[in-house]
Scaffold this active site. Structure first.
Site, PDB file in Angstrom:
ATOM      1  CG  ASP A   1       3.613  -3.162  -4.811  1.00 46.80           C
ATOM      2  OD1 ASP A   1       3.736  -2.060  -5.377  1.00 46.80           O
ATOM      3  OD2 ASP A   1       2.701  -3.423  -4.006  1.00 46.80           O
ATOM      4  CG  HIS A   2       8.315   0.463  -9.184  1.00 50.58           C
ATOM      5  ND1 HIS A   2       9.400   0.616  -8.356  1.00 50.58           N
ATOM      6  CD2 HIS A   2       8.716   0.935 -10.401  1.00 50.58           C
ATOM      7  CE1 HIS A   2      10.406   1.132  -9.026  1.00 50.58           C
ATOM      8  NE2 HIS A   2      10.019   1.340 -10.267  1.00 50.58           N
ATOM      9  NE  ARG A   3       1.322  -0.509  -4.256  1.00 51.11           N
ATOM     10  CZ  ARG A   3       0.230  -1.054  -3.718  1.00 51.11           C
ATOM     11  NH1 ARG A   3      -0.794  -0.277  -3.384  1.00 51.11           N
ATOM     12  NH2 ARG A   3       0.165  -2.350  -3.488  1.00 51.11           N
TER      13      ARG A   3
ATOM     14  CB  ILE B   1      10.370  -3.637  -4.442  1.00 50.65           C
ATOM     15  CG1 ILE B   1       9.764  -4.455  -3.284  1.00 50.65           C
ATOM     16  CG2 ILE B   1      11.727  -4.192  -4.848  1.00 50.65           C
ATOM     17  CD1 ILE B   1       9.212  -5.792  -3.713  1.00 50.65           C
TER      18      ILE B   1
END
Length: 424
Positions: free
Chosen positions: A393-395, A397
């Site tokens: 999850d780029h939010r 990590i």
């Protein structure tokens, strides 16, 4: 009184959905006035009034699905009371497609006497879209009925329409598309198909995947690791595991390495509370193991994986997988995971972009092991290699954190003595 039955507006359809009624009961309507909009899997169509009269009864509501041939509304002719009794006793005056014989003669005679050409609602819709006066078209179908090919021939030969075409009016080209679409739909219906209702576990999986992808911005990082040392350790423990009647695989070692890495990179063992906009850092380690079953992909969960030995993990993984395939898992056994492993290695593949098990922050896919030529100390050697794909999850990590996380797993598994030392 005429019963209007749902016709085949899609050339081979079996049912249609009522989108909206354009009139209401008691309305006076004229012949060919749009009455109702119907949607099928092929087309949207406006069905028109067969005659001038009054709509007496609407039998279905917007949103209802109706089978072809079912009466959807009734209409009373404007001059019905003035008709001779012999005419009203001729039998069923419903607008089913007439067949050969007496029924065809009665239907066509009545319609032609009213000054109305014979055509299905679908063909009438095409004529309106193409700006064609259907009264001017000669029908070649049964009893002089106008069919799609008649419209096409009329468009191609009519001098007025052709003149518009020659002057660069591309509207005509667009108006001819419905015929092409109808012919394509006819061909598609002829192809063999099988439809299976999306329900049960498969429906839940679909809903879960859509929620994950639509909520979480996925990024996937791929790396490879050398498995020779870990294989040697597993082989050394084989006799001991057999004494305990436990089948030892590589997966328990991955679970332990992942737990160690999760404790150091906490955002990978986290989730986001969408309502409160808070990051939840979890200090427990429940590892989901994606398992293929006849009903679809099930994710049984190993609770408190950090507190279990390699052999305990191996035994629990085997039991959970068996229960999953036999449909014996309880709700408690398939909920609460904080991180998921998808082991697709046994069936092959070297790379994937796994979908995160919402609301978790990451998922690790393990791929097949195979001997590969690699470079060690500037020399080519053969090693047992495996790829792993981490979706995160780029939010929560960043890419750097994801790479550091997989590097840590590599460090532990490529040097399994260090893994044994750091397990606790």
């Amino acid at each position: 009184m005429i019963e209007f039955k749902l016709p085949d507006v899609g050339e081979g359809m079996h049912e249609g959905e009522i989108i909206q009624w354009l009139i209401k009961e008691g309305d006076a309507v004229t012949q060919d006035q749009p009455i109702v909009e119907v949607q099928t899997d092929k087309v949207n169509a406006e069905l028109t009034a067969p005659i001038t009269g009054v709509v007496k009864k609407i039998l279905f509501s917007a949103g209802d699905t109706v089978e072809v041939g079912t009466t959807i509304f009734t209409i009373q002719e404007e001059n019905e009371m003035a008709l001779p009794e012999a005419v009203s006793d001729e039998g069923d005056n419903s607008l089913e497609e007439p067949g050969d014989g007496i029924g065809t003669d009665r239907m066509s005679k009545r319609q032609f006497e009213a000054g109305r050409v014979l055509a299905t609602p679908f063909v009438r819709q095409l004529a309106r879209e193409m700006k064609v006066d259907i009264q001017q078209v000669s029908g070649t179908g049964p009893a002089g009925r106008i069919i799609e090919s008649d419209l096409k021939r009329f468009v191609e030969t009519n001098s007025v329409l052709q003149e518009h075409h020659n002057h660069g009016n591309d509207t005509l080209l667009r108006k001819r598309d419905p015929i092409k679409d109808a012919n394509q739909a006819k061909n598609e219906v002829a192809e063999p198909e099988e439809r299976i209702l999306l329900k049960g576990i498969r429906k839940k999986i679909a809903e879960h995947m859509v929620k994950s992808v639509s909520t979480i911005p996925h990024v996937t990082h791929v790396d490879e690791l050398e498995m020779d040392a870990l294989k040697d350790l597993k082989d050394q423990l084989k006799a001991h595991s057999e004494d305990k009647e436990i089948k030892l695989t590589f997966l328990p070692f991955f679970v332990k390495a992942i737990v160690i890495a999760l404790k150091e990179f906490r955002t990978l063992n986290a989730s986001i509370d969408e309502k409160t906009k808070e990051i939840i850092l979890k200090h427990y380690y429940h590892i989901g193991i994606a398992t293929n079953t006849n009903e679809g992909l099930i994710v049984p969960v190993i609770k408190h994986a950090d507190q279990k030995t390699i052999f305990q993990l191996a035994d629990e993984i085997r039991q959970l997988a068996t229960d999953a395939r036999e449909g014996k898992l309880s709700l408690e056994q398939i909920t609460g995971s904080t991180f998921t492993i998808s082991n697709v290695g046994p069936i092959g593949g070297i790379h994937a972009t796994p979908i995160i098990n919402y609301p978790e922050a990451a998922i690790l896919a393990l791929h097949k092991m195979e001997p590969r030529m690699v470079v060690r100390d500037l020399e080519g050697v053969i090693r047992l290699m495996m790829n792993m794909s981490l979706s995160f999850d780029h939010r929560l990590i960043d890419g750097v954190t994801a790479v550091q996380f997989t590097n840590r797993i590599k460090e532990l598994l490529e040097n399994p003595i260090r893994l044994v030392v750091e397990m606790r």
